[in-house]
Design a protein around this motif. Structure first.
Motif, PDB file in Angstrom:
ATOM      1  N   LEU A 133       0.828  -1.203   0.000  1.00 56.30           N
ATOM      2  CA  LEU A 133       0.000   0.000   0.000  1.00 56.30           C
ATOM      3  C   LEU A 133       0.864   1.256   0.000  1.00 56.30           C
ATOM      4  O   LEU A 133       0.589   2.214  -0.722  1.00 56.30           O
ATOM      5  CB  LEU A 133      -0.925   0.001   1.223  1.00 56.30           C
ATOM      6  CG  LEU A 133      -2.032  -1.066   1.247  1.00 56.30           C
ATOM      7  CD1 LEU A 133      -2.784  -1.023   2.579  1.00 56.30           C
ATOM      8  CD2 LEU A 133      -2.997  -0.879   0.083  1.00 56.30           C
ATOM      9  N   PHE A 134       1.909   1.257   0.804  1.00 54.00           N
ATOM     10  CA  PHE A 134       2.771   2.437   0.846  1.00 54.00           C
ATOM     11  C   PHE A 134       3.536   2.587  -0.464  1.00 54.00           C
ATOM     12  O   PHE A 134       3.659   3.690  -1.013  1.00 54.00           O
ATOM     13  CB  PHE A 134       3.739   2.356   2.024  1.00 54.00           C
ATOM     14  CG  PHE A 134       4.460   3.648   2.290  1.00 54.00           C
ATOM     15  CD1 PHE A 134       3.901   4.624   3.098  1.00 54.00           C
ATOM     16  CD2 PHE A 134       5.708   3.906   1.723  1.00 54.00           C
ATOM     17  CE1 PHE A 134       4.556   5.838   3.336  1.00 54.00           C
ATOM     18  CE2 PHE A 134       6.372   5.107   1.953  1.00 54.00           C
ATOM     19  CZ  PHE A 134       5.793   6.071   2.765  1.00 54.00           C
ATOM     20  N   GLY A 135       4.060   1.485  -0.956  1.00 49.04           N
ATOM     21  CA  GLY A 135       4.855   1.537  -2.178  1.00 49.04           C
ATOM     22  C   GLY A 135       4.072   1.952  -3.401  1.00 49.04           C
ATOM     23  O   GLY A 135       4.640   2.470  -4.370  1.00 49.04           O
ATOM     24  N   THR A 136       2.746   1.735  -3.375  1.00 55.52           N
ATOM     25  CA  THR A 136       1.892   2.111  -4.507  1.00 55.52           C
ATOM     26  C   THR A 136       1.077   3.370  -4.212  1.00 55.52           C
ATOM     27  O   THR A 136       0.041   3.604  -4.825  1.00 55.52           O
ATOM     28  CB  THR A 136       0.950   0.947  -4.867  1.00 55.52           C
ATOM     29  OG1 THR A 136       0.218   0.543  -3.698  1.00 55.52           O
ATOM     30  CG2 THR A 136       1.731  -0.240  -5.401  1.00 55.52           C
ATOM     31  N   ASN A 137       1.540   4.150  -3.246  1.00 59.52           N
ATOM     32  CA  ASN A 137       0.930   5.448  -2.922  1.00 59.52           C
ATOM     33  C   ASN A 137      -0.521   5.342  -2.466  1.00 59.52           C
ATOM     34  O   ASN A 137      -1.373   6.161  -2.824  1.00 59.52           O
ATOM     35  CB  ASN A 137       1.026   6.394  -4.137  1.00 59.52           C
ATOM     36  CG  ASN A 137       2.452   6.698  -4.538  1.00 59.52           C
ATOM     37  OD1 ASN A 137       3.222   7.253  -3.764  1.00 59.52           O
ATOM     38  ND2 ASN A 137       2.829   6.293  -5.749  1.00 59.52           N
ATOM     39  N   ARG A 138      -0.786   4.332  -1.647  1.00 59.15           N
ATOM     40  CA  ARG A 138      -2.141   4.172  -1.114  1.00 59.15           C
ATOM     41  C   ARG A 138      -2.186   4.270   0.406  1.00 59.15           C
ATOM     42  O   ARG A 138      -3.224   4.054   1.015  1.00 59.15           O
ATOM     43  CB  ARG A 138      -2.735   2.840  -1.585  1.00 59.15           C
ATOM     44  CG  ARG A 138      -3.094   2.823  -3.071  1.00 59.15           C
ATOM     45  CD  ARG A 138      -3.684   1.495  -3.480  1.00 59.15           C
ATOM     46  NE  ARG A 138      -2.664   0.455  -3.502  1.00 59.15           N
ATOM     47  CZ  ARG A 138      -2.933  -0.860  -3.467  1.00 59.15           C
ATOM     48  NH1 ARG A 138      -4.186  -1.270  -3.369  1.00 59.15           N
ATOM     49  NH2 ARG A 138      -1.957  -1.730  -3.507  1.00 59.15           N
ATOM     50  N   VAL A 139      -1.058   4.577   1.024  1.00 57.12           N
ATOM     51  CA  VAL A 139      -0.994   4.850   2.462  1.00 57.12           C
ATOM     52  C   VAL A 139      -0.143   6.090   2.655  1.00 57.12           C
ATOM     53  O   VAL A 139       0.940   6.212   2.073  1.00 57.12           O
ATOM     54  CB  VAL A 139      -0.400   3.664   3.251  1.00 57.12           C
ATOM     55  CG1 VAL A 139       0.101   4.108   4.613  1.00 57.12           C
ATOM     56  CG2 VAL A 139      -1.450   2.577   3.448  1.00 57.12           C
ATOM     57  N   ALA A 140      -0.637   7.012   3.481  1.00 54.03           N
ATOM     58  CA  ALA A 140       0.072   8.277   3.660  1.00 54.03           C
ATOM     59  C   ALA A 140       1.225   8.172   4.641  1.00 54.03           C
ATOM     60  O   ALA A 140       2.264   8.820   4.466  1.00 54.03           O
ATOM     61  CB  ALA A 140      -0.900   9.354   4.140  1.00 54.03           C
ATOM     62  N   MET A 141       1.065   7.382   5.695  1.00 54.62           N
ATOM     63  CA  MET A 141       2.089   7.301   6.746  1.00 54.62           C
ATOM     64  C   MET A 141       2.349   5.847   7.131  1.00 54.62           C
ATOM     65  O   MET A 141       1.411   5.067   7.321  1.00 54.62           O
ATOM     66  CB  MET A 141       1.648   8.086   7.984  1.00 54.62           C
ATOM     67  CG  MET A 141       1.513   9.584   7.761  1.00 54.62           C
ATOM     68  SD  MET A 141       1.018  10.497   9.271  1.00 54.62           S
ATOM     69  CE  MET A 141      -0.722  10.031   9.393  1.00 54.62           C
ATOM     70  N   ALA A 142       3.610   5.519   7.246  1.00 51.54           N
ATOM     71  CA  ALA A 142       4.001   4.170   7.676  1.00 51.54           C
ATOM     72  C   ALA A 142       5.343   4.252   8.372  1.00 51.54           C
ATOM     73  O   ALA A 142       6.132   5.173   8.137  1.00 51.54           O
ATOM     74  CB  ALA A 142       4.077   3.215   6.484  1.00 51.54           C
TER      75      ALA A 142
END
Length: 436
Positions: free
Chosen positions: A265-274
Motif C-alpha cells: 500500500l505504501f509503495g503504490t501510494n495508497r498509504v500516507a504514513m508508515a
C-alpha cells in the motif's frame, strides 16, 4: 582443545528464538589457509542485489590492499539467512565474519558463538560513537561493531497528503491523537482506495510506546521491563486506528503485510504514513516516485523530548568465535568500520557510520536522500535519551509474537488487555527457557 558443539535441533531462528547449548569452548575452524601463507575468510551477509554488488566492491578493495587475505563471499536473503546461519553454527561451520542483527547479538554472543572483538588488537574503536559501541556489547563482551545508525520514524508520503488536501503535521508538537485524526481524514478522502496510516506493530513500535511511558521492553539484566497495562494501551491504540478508519481493515492489513515494497500500500501510494527505518528513505522515494518526509514519532503530551525515539544500529559486523583466523577477521572488520576507502563504498546503506571521520569524508558524495537522513539524525539528537537494553538471550522472535497478538486484537479475537497478558506470559516463558 575441543571445539564447541551445538545441537542443530535446538536452533530455531526466524519464527522462533535461537537456542543452543555450548558444551565446551576452544578452537574450531571455518577459515582456511594455503601453503603460501594466504588466508581465506568466509563472509556472510544478507541484502538485495544492490547491497550485494556494493559489498562485493568493498571486498575487492580490501583484497587489493591486503593481498594475503582472500574473502569468500556468502550473500543471502533475510528470510533464509538466519536458518542457514543456525545450521552452519550447529555444524561448527560458521562463517569467519558475519553480518549480525541486534536481535541475535545475545543469542549468538551470549552462548559463545561470537568472538569478543574487544580482545582483538587489530580493531580500533577510539573514533566510534560510544553509545553505538555499547549497542554491540553483551555480558561485558563486544560481540559486534555497528555498521551504522538508524532511527525508526514515520515516513509521510507527500503525494498522498496532497491528494487528500491534508497538510503535513508538525512532528515537533504532535500527539497520538493528532496522528490518528490526521490519518482518519486522509482515509476519508481516499474513499476506501487509500488510507491514512499503516499499523506499526513490530518490536520498535512497542519499544517507542513503552519508552514514552517510562518503561522498556527488556531490562538490562535480561528480563521484561513493562507493565501489562502499558502494553494493553499499545494494542488499544492500534485498535482505535482500525475503528476510526485511520488505518486499513484487518483483512487489508494482513494482505499488505505479505506484499513486497513494490506491491505494498505504501509503495503504490495508497498509504500516507508508515513506520520505516531512516536508511530506507532512498528506496521508498524511488519506489513511490514521491517526495517522502521523515517525521518524528508522535508523543503523549506533544513534546518531542518525550517521544521515546532512539538510535539503533542498522546491523553489526561480528566474527565467529571458532574462526581459525581471528587476527585476519578482526583486520577485515576494522577495515569495514574505519577505512575511508570502505566508507566511500558502503556510504549510508547500512546506516549512517558511527565513525564521525567517515561521515565527514562521505558527506560531499551523498545522494540527496542520504544527506537528508544524516541531517535528520543530527536534528533529533537533543531528544534521544539513550538506547534501550540489548534484547536478551531468547528474544530473537519476539517481534513475530508482537505481530501475532496484533492480529489477534485487530480481528477481535482478543481484547488489548488479554493480548498484553498473554504476550508477557509467552515472552517470559521464552526467556526462561533460553536460560535453562
Amino acid at each position: 582443545m575441543t571445539s564447541p558443539v551445538f545441537s542443530r535441533r535446538s536452533f530455531q531462528l526466524g519464527a522462533a528464538a535461537l537456542a543452543f547449548s555450548l558444551l565446551a569452548t576452544g578452537c574450531g575452524a571455518p577459515g582456511s589457509s594455503g601453503d603460501n601463507g594466504q588466508v581465506t575468510l568466509r563472509f556472510a551477509w544478507w541484502g538485495n542485489e544492490y547491497l550485494n554488488a556494493q559489498t562485493q566492491k568493498v571486498i575487492a578493495a580490501f583484497e587489493a590492499s591486503h593481498p594475503n587475505i582472500k574473502i569468500k563471499a556468502e550473500p543471502g536473503e533475510w528470510a533464509s539467512y538466519w536458518d542457514k546461519l543456525a545450521t552452519k553454527t550447529a555444524a561448527n561451520d560458521a562463517p569467519d565474519v558475519i553480518q549480525m542483527d541486534q536481535k541475535y547479538i545475545a543469542e549468538y554472543g551470549g552462548r559463545g558463538a561470537l568472538m569478543d572483538l574487544s580482545k582483538q588488537s587489530g580493531i580500533d574503536t577510539s573514533k566510534l560513537d560510544k553509545e553505538a559501541l555499547a549497542s554491540g556489547q553483551y555480558g561485558g563482551a563486544q560481540y559486534g561493531l555497528s555498521t551504522g545508525q538508524n532511527a525508526y520514524v514515520i515516513m509521510a508520503n507527500t503525494k498522498v497528503f496532497d491528494a487528500a488536501g491534508i497538510p503535513l503535521p508538525d512532528d515537533r508538537t504532535w500527539t497520538w491523537k493528532d496522528f490518528t485524526d490526521t490519518a482518519a481524514k486522509i482515509s476519508a478522502a481516499g474513499g476506501g482506495k487509500s488510507y491514512g496510516a499503516a499499523y506499526g506493530s513490530n518490536e520498535a513500535d512497542l519499544i517507542i510506546w513503552l519508552r514514552q511511558h517510562g518503561q522498556d521492553l527488556y531490562t538490562g539484566d535480561g528480563g521484561l521491563g513493562f507493565e501489562t497495562a502499558t502494553a494493553a494501551s499499545f494494542w488499544a491504540r492500534l485498535k482505535d486506528q482500525r475503528d476510526s478508519k485511520a488505518s486499513p481493515p484487518a483483512t487489508v492489513a494482513t494482505e499488505d503485510a505479505g506484499a513486497g515494497l513494490e506491491e505494498s500500500l505504501f509503495g503504490t501510494n495508497r498509504v500516507a504514513m508508515a513506520w520505516w527505518w531512516t536508511n530506507q528513505l532512498g528506496s521508498l522515494e524511488s519506489t513511490t516516485g514521491s517526495s517522502i518526509k521523515m517525521l518524528r514519532a508522535p508523543s503523549i503530551s506533544g513534546a518531542s523530548a518525550g517521544n521515546g525515539m532512539y538510535y539503533k544500529p542498522t546491523m553489526f559486523w561480528s566474527a565467529s568465535s571458532r574462526s581459525k583466523h581471528p587476527q585476519q577477521a578482526a583486520e577485515f572488520i576494522d577495515y569495514l568500520t574505519n577505512s575511508p576507502e570502505a566508507g566511500g563504498i558502503l556510504m549510508t546503506d547500512r546506516g549512517v557510520p558511527t565513525n564521525s571521520a567517515i561521515v565527514a569524508g562521505i558527506t560531499p558524495s551523498l545522494k540527496p536522500a542520504d544527506t537528508t537522513v544524516v541531517g535528520f539524525l543530527k536534528d533529533i539528537a537533543p531528544d534521544v535519551k539513550g538506547a534501550p537494553p540489548v534484547p536478551p538471550v531468547g528474544a530473537g522472535s519476539v517481534q513475530n509474537v508482537i505481530k501475532r497478538y496484533t492480529d489477534e486484537v485487530l480481528y477481535d479475537r482478543l481484547t488489548p488487555q488479554a493480548a498484553a497478558d498473554a504476550f508477557k506470559k509467552e515472552v517470559e516463558g521464552m526467556l526462561a527457557s533460553a536460560r535453562k
